[in-house]
Design an enzyme around this catalytic site. Structure first.
Site, PDB file in Angstrom:
ATOM      1  N   ASP A   1      -4.562  -4.983   6.413  1.00  0.00           N
ATOM      2  CA  ASP A   1      -5.193  -5.707   4.861  1.00  0.00           C
ATOM      3  C   ASP A   1      -3.564  -6.459   4.819  1.00  0.00           C
ATOM      4  O   ASP A   1      -2.456  -6.349   4.623  1.00  0.00           O
ATOM      5  CB  ASP A   1      -5.069  -5.335   3.548  1.00  0.00           C
ATOM      6  CG  ASP A   1      -5.385  -6.186   3.066  1.00  0.00           C
ATOM      7  OD1 ASP A   1      -5.728  -6.937   3.133  1.00  0.00           O
ATOM      8  OD2 ASP A   1      -5.248  -5.574   1.075  1.00  0.00           O
TER       9      ASP A   1
ATOM     10  N   SER B   1       1.140  -1.276   0.339  1.00  0.00           N
ATOM     11  CA  SER B   1      -0.130   0.361   0.275  1.00  0.00           C
ATOM     12  C   SER B   1       0.618   1.284  -0.102  1.00  0.00           C
ATOM     13  O   SER B   1       1.809   1.484  -0.798  1.00  0.00           O
ATOM     14  CB  SER B   1      -0.873  -0.196   1.114  1.00  0.00           C
ATOM     15  OG  SER B   1      -1.668   1.170   1.229  1.00  0.00           O
TER      16      SER B   1
ATOM     17  N   HIS C   1      -2.317  -1.971  -3.162  1.00  0.00           N
ATOM     18  CA  HIS C   1      -3.903   0.024  -2.343  1.00  0.00           C
ATOM     19  C   HIS C   1      -3.855   0.997  -3.291  1.00  0.00           C
ATOM     20  O   HIS C   1      -2.550   1.795  -3.636  1.00  0.00           O
ATOM     21  CB  HIS C   1      -3.963  -0.261  -1.340  1.00  0.00           C
ATOM     22  CG  HIS C   1      -4.627  -0.872  -0.621  1.00  0.00           C
ATOM     23  ND1 HIS C   1      -3.790  -1.275   0.993  1.00  0.00           N
ATOM     24  CD2 HIS C   1      -4.552  -2.438  -0.495  1.00  0.00           C
ATOM     25  CE1 HIS C   1      -4.132  -2.731   1.300  1.00  0.00           C
ATOM     26  NE2 HIS C   1      -4.722  -3.497  -0.025  1.00  0.00           N
TER      27      HIS C   1
END
Length: 342
Positions: free
Chosen positions: A282, A153, A180
């Site tokens: 995540d 991310s 992400h």
């Protein structure tokens, strides 16, 4: 010392970018420009190593400026600062196609621009070290029996550069990167620029893609990338991409957990995972699923990550086999895949 020219029609953005970069001893701001015409003159005069480039500007916009880059003998490396809109995504893809080296998303709300300072410095330094692949070998079309899964991310894209540039073209596995990003085309732009620096073939996921050896797929933003089982003509199992529009997980879509968990069910102990920089939780549950299925799990060490939330989520579950430096991760992936092939 990296010599940087800041190009933006906003005085506020020009000032803040200069301020964010001014305390780094490896970066020198050599000038600023408020539109593309002024920027071309400044590039000829100042000969910067890198430019930060806004796209929407008066007189000559960023895309039109890139179309004229051949007018300059040594055009600097280019980092596009892009707006978080679908229009911004399309323009970013166009900028990458015109030769921009990388892009960075401006945060929502101009007052939040200082949040990107650390990542901005990281990207500038990374861009100035990457090398491009001029030719790629033609590989035999073979379904993958092994899969490498990478999750990241905030702070992830420069780390992805390091990994994909060091994986060999004959890797006996498919690779899926879940980074992400907002929907609208930004993951397509990411895949396009990663494809320039890797000996592997890299593109964005399409629904129904069959996982192939030597191919890297970047999860399409706005969908979860789920792996389902598929049999080839010889009856051997491989994987197929299913793009699902189910609700976000951990407030993100694509979610790393969705990809990891589904891959564990299909590939079992023929999975290798790597969690890179990223905020939030995540990837923790997915890493645990891979470990339970007999796969090999890796996280990057904290000192190499801009944000350590995702890696820490995996570590908290006691399901990580290796905590490695960023530079060591590609070698460990290759070593593990070779061991899986006996």
């Amino acid at each position: 010392m990296i010599r940087v020219l800041v190009i933006d029609d906003s005085l506020f953005i020009r000032t803040v970018v200069q301020d964010m970069l001014s305390d780094d001893p490896d970066i020198q701001i050599v000038g600023v420009a408020s539109d593309g015409l002024e920027a071309l003159d400044k590039i000829r005069e100042l000969k910067p190593d890198l430019i930060t480039l806004d796209i929407e500007m008066p007189r000559l916009d960023g895309l039109s400026m890139l179309e004229r880059k051949k007018e300059i003998d040594r055009f600097p490396k280019t980092l596009v600062l892009s707006s978080l809109t679908s229009e911004g995504a399309e323009m970013t893809k166009r900028a990458i196609a015109l030769g921009a080296d990388d892009f960075m998303l401006k945060p929502r709300g101009i007052k939040n621009i200082r949040e990107i300072g650390g990542e901005l410095k990281h990207k500038i330094k990374n861009i100035c070290t990457i090398a491009y692949i001029t030719a790629k070998p033609v590989l035999k079309d073979s379904n993958a029996r092994n899969v490498v899964l990478i999750g990241s991310s905030a702070g992830g894209p420069p780390m992805l550069d390091t990994i994909v540039s060091k994986l060999p073209s004959d890797l006996n596995a498919a690779v899926i990167i879940t980074q992400h990003m907002p929907k609208g085309g930004f993951t397509a732009a990411l895949a396009a620029r990663l494809n320039r620096i890797s000996p592997l073939q890299i593109r964005e996921t399409e629904n129904g893609d069959i996982l192939k050896n030597g191919t890297v797929l970047v999860s399409r933003a706005g969908f979860h990338t789920v792996i389902s089982s598929v049999l080839d003509k010889g009856g051997s199992q491989s994987g197929k991409i299913i793009l699902t529009d189910s609700p976000p997980v951990h407030n993100v879509k694509p979610a790393v957990d969705k990809t990891f968990i589904s891959a564990a069910q299909v590939f079992g102990n023929h999975c290798v995972t790597a969690i890179l920089s990223g905020m939030g939780n995540d990837g923790g549950e997915g890493t645990e699923a891979i470990k339970r299925a007999g796969g090999v799990t890796i996280v990057c060490r904290e000192e190499d990550c801009l944000v350590y939330g995702m890696a820490r989520s995996a570590l908290s579950r006691n399901c990580v086999d290796h905590v490695l430096s960023l530079q060591a991760i590609p070698e460990k992936i290759v070593e593990t895949i070779r061991a899986m092939n006996g």
